[in-house]
Scaffold this motif. Structure first.
Motif, short mmCIF file in Angstrom:
data_model
loop_
_atom_site.label_atom_id
_atom_site.label_comp_id
_atom_site.label_asym_id
_atom_site.label_seq_id
_atom_site.Cartn_x
_atom_site.Cartn_y
_atom_site.Cartn_z
N GLU A 53 -9.63 0.69 -0.66
CA GLU A 53 -8.58 0.83 -1.67
C GLU A 53 -7.34 0.02 -1.29
O GLU A 53 -6.23 0.54 -1.16
CB GLU A 53 -8.20 2.31 -1.87
CG GLU A 53 -9.32 3.15 -2.46
CD GLU A 53 -8.91 4.58 -2.71
OE1 GLU A 53 -7.75 4.94 -2.38
OE2 GLU A 53 -9.72 5.36 -3.23
N CYS B 99 -5.07 -6.30 -8.43
CA CYS B 99 -4.24 -6.84 -7.34
C CYS B 99 -3.49 -8.10 -7.73
O CYS B 99 -2.33 -8.28 -7.34
CB CYS B 99 -5.13 -7.11 -6.13
SG CYS B 99 -5.70 -5.60 -5.33
N SER C 128 -5.22 -1.15 -9.19
CA SER C 128 -6.24 -1.96 -8.50
C SER C 128 -6.30 -3.40 -9.00
O SER C 128 -7.06 -4.21 -8.48
CB SER C 128 -7.62 -1.30 -8.65
OG SER C 128 -8.01 -1.27 -10.01
N ASN D 233 0.80 -1.23 0.00
CA ASN D 233 0.00 0.00 0.00
C ASN D 233 0.83 1.29 0.00
O ASN D 233 0.48 2.26 0.66
CB ASN D 233 -0.95 0.03 1.21
CG ASN D 233 -2.31 -0.59 0.89
OD1 ASN D 233 -2.39 -1.52 0.08
ND2 ASN D 233 -3.36 -0.08 1.50
N ARG E 30 -1.60 4.71 -4.05
CA ARG E 30 -3.06 4.66 -3.96
C ARG E 30 -3.57 3.63 -4.95
O ARG E 30 -3.34 3.74 -6.17
CB ARG E 30 -3.67 6.03 -4.26
CG ARG E 30 -5.16 6.08 -3.98
CD ARG E 30 -5.73 7.44 -4.29
NE ARG E 30 -7.17 7.46 -4.06
CZ ARG E 30 -7.97 8.44 -4.43
NH1 ARG E 30 -7.46 9.51 -5.06
NH2 ARG E 30 -9.27 8.37 -4.18
N ILE E 31 -4.24 2.62 -4.47
CA ILE E 31 -4.61 1.47 -5.29
C ILE E 31 -5.94 1.76 -5.99
O ILE E 31 -7.01 1.31 -5.57
CB ILE E 31 -4.67 0.19 -4.44
CG1 ILE E 31 -3.33 0.00 -3.73
CG2 ILE E 31 -4.94 -1.02 -5.33
CD1 ILE E 31 -3.26 -1.20 -2.84
N VAL E 32 -5.82 2.51 -7.07
CA VAL E 32 -6.97 2.82 -7.92
C VAL E 32 -6.51 2.70 -9.36
O VAL E 32 -5.31 2.70 -9.67
CB VAL E 32 -7.51 4.25 -7.65
CG1 VAL E 32 -8.10 4.34 -6.25
CG2 VAL E 32 -6.41 5.29 -7.86
N TYR F 81 -9.42 -7.29 -4.75
CA TYR F 81 -9.40 -5.85 -4.50
C TYR F 81 -10.63 -5.45 -3.69
O TYR F 81 -11.75 -5.85 -4.01
CB TYR F 81 -9.39 -5.11 -5.83
CG TYR F 81 -9.45 -3.61 -5.70
CD1 TYR F 81 -8.43 -2.92 -5.05
CD2 TYR F 81 -10.52 -2.87 -6.24
CE1 TYR F 81 -8.47 -1.53 -4.92
CE2 TYR F 81 -10.56 -1.49 -6.13
CZ TYR F 81 -9.53 -0.83 -5.46
OH TYR F 81 -9.60 0.55 -5.34
N PRO G 242 -12.56 -2.24 -2.87
CA PRO G 242 -12.65 -0.82 -3.25
C PRO G 242 -12.96 0.11 -2.09
O PRO G 242 -12.54 1.27 -2.12
CB PRO G 242 -13.77 -0.81 -4.30
CG PRO G 242 -14.54 -2.07 -4.10
CD PRO G 242 -13.58 -3.06 -3.55
N ASP G 243 -13.67 -0.35 -1.08
CA ASP G 243 -14.04 0.53 0.04
C ASP G 243 -12.83 1.06 0.78
O ASP G 243 -12.84 2.18 1.31
CB ASP G 243 -14.95 -0.22 1.02
CG ASP G 243 -16.33 -0.53 0.41
OD1 ASP G 243 -16.66 0.14 -0.60
OD2 ASP G 243 -17.03 -1.41 0.92
#
Length: 354
Positions: free
Chosen positions: A128, A53, A51, A42, A45-47, A123, A125-126
């Motif tokens: 990240e 993964c 994302s 992490n 920013r995992i977007v 992943y 999303p809530d």
């Protein structure tokens, strides 16, 4: 910088004998391993593209951690095959080893890729973040322990290899570093399941991974690089003398110049550096007739290492295997010139000068 310097000084024979091609590939694996760590721990920013993964965690972090381990195993296996099994490690051996490494790692990651994300890596999303299941963690860490356990067995087998190529002490140091890393990895992943949400702990995890992997590279080639900077000529002379000293006991046989090599130092083509040289590890000693014509030192006794060191007589390059000579275009003494068909007139002592 270490590898760049080593490649720039590739003709320095103690460095050349360290198999820079394989070491460079191992270092490339550490870089890709680090990229995988950026997502796994992490640090970004995992977007968006980050994302995915399974791509970053499985195919970058896990895959290249395994590549790093298996390539290190092959490096030690090459030495074991040469010094213990008395067999050559040629280009074909290198390609086969590379294919096995690739097949094993791809197969492991492909199986995990096909398994449901909810059972491996998914992943969220809530928050990240990439969620890595405990079952996947246990499996991944267990495989690492198995790989480095096999590496430990090979290192133990290298404990009695010849002094001029003795990597046993640095191999033990590498093994200690890796065991420390594996212990830290096991505790972090199995005990602190949500460490990625703790800034201090995730930085620590990445830092330990980077330091350990880079330290392994330094242990591979750091010593000859250091010596080439601060004690270049003396160290090379001593290294060459130890190379000759190792031979008379039970290592080198120069009686068959066309014979198969045994030392597995691969060159830039991943081929054995001693191929078609004067070295044959299946022999029992250095051929006396060859030694009489091509003395490594300037004294009367070619095996008198102490005398050679005290008089500082230049080493005869022609005694060395082709891969370790500084100028392979120099013809041997008592041999015809490349540009003429006859010897020159005989000089005092019965020798001929080209």
């Amino acid at each position: 910088m270490l590898l760049v310097y080593a490649w720039c000084n590739y003709n320095y024979r103690p460095i050349r004998a360290k198999n820079l091609t394989w070491t460079t590939l191992i270092y490339c694996a550490t870089i890709l391993w680090f990229i995988g760590n950026l997502v796994t721990n992490n640090h970004v920013r995992i977007v968006g593209a980050w994302s995915n993964c399974k791509l970053w965690v499985l195919w970058f972090r896990v895959f290249f951690v395994y590549v790093f381990a298996t390539m290190t195993i092959v490096r030690f296996y090459a030495l074991d095959r040469v010094f213990n099994q008395k067999k050559p490690f040629t280009r074909r051996s290198s390609l086969i080893s590379g294919a096995i490494i690739l097949s094993f790692n791809v197969a492991y990651c492909l199986v995990n890729q096909l398994i449901s994300n909810s059972l491996t890596i998914e992943y969220i999303p809530d928050v990240e973040a990439c969620k890595i299941t405990m079952a996947f963690r246990i499996a991944a860490v267990s495989v690492q322990w198995l790989l480095w356990g096999a590496c430990g067995v090979l290192i133990f087998r290298l404990r009695n290899i010849q002094t001029s190529f003795n990597e046993f002490r640095e191999s033990v140091a590498i093994f200690i570093v890796i065991i420390g890393l594996l212990t830290e990895t096991s505790v972090t992943n199995l005990h602190y399941e949500y460490y990625v949400f703790e800034k201090k702990r995730r930085i620590q995890k990445t830092y330990v991974d980077v330091v350990a992997s880079v330290l392994v590279i330094w242990l591979f080639i750091g010593y000859p690089v250091y010596k080439s900077i601060f004690d270049r000529r003396n160290y090379e002379q001593m290294w060459l003398e130890r190379l000759a000293k190792d031979g008379p006991g039970n290592t080198y046989d120069t009686s068959n110049p066309q014979g198969t090599t045994a030392y597995a130092k691969m060159d830039e083509n991943n081929d054995s550096g001693f191929n078609n040289s004067q070295v044959n590890y299946e022999g029992k000693g250095i051929n006396s007739a060859y030694m009489n014509n091509h003395r490594p030192f300037g004294d009367d006794d070619p095996f008198n290492i102490e005398s050679g060191m005290s008089t500082h007589v230049p080493y005869n390059d022609n005694l060395l295997p082709m891969a370790l000579r500084n100028n392979i275009h120099n013809p041997l003494l008592n041999s015809p010139s490349l540009f003429g068909s006859n010897y020159s007139n005989s000089q005092p002592g019965g020798r001929h000068v080209l």
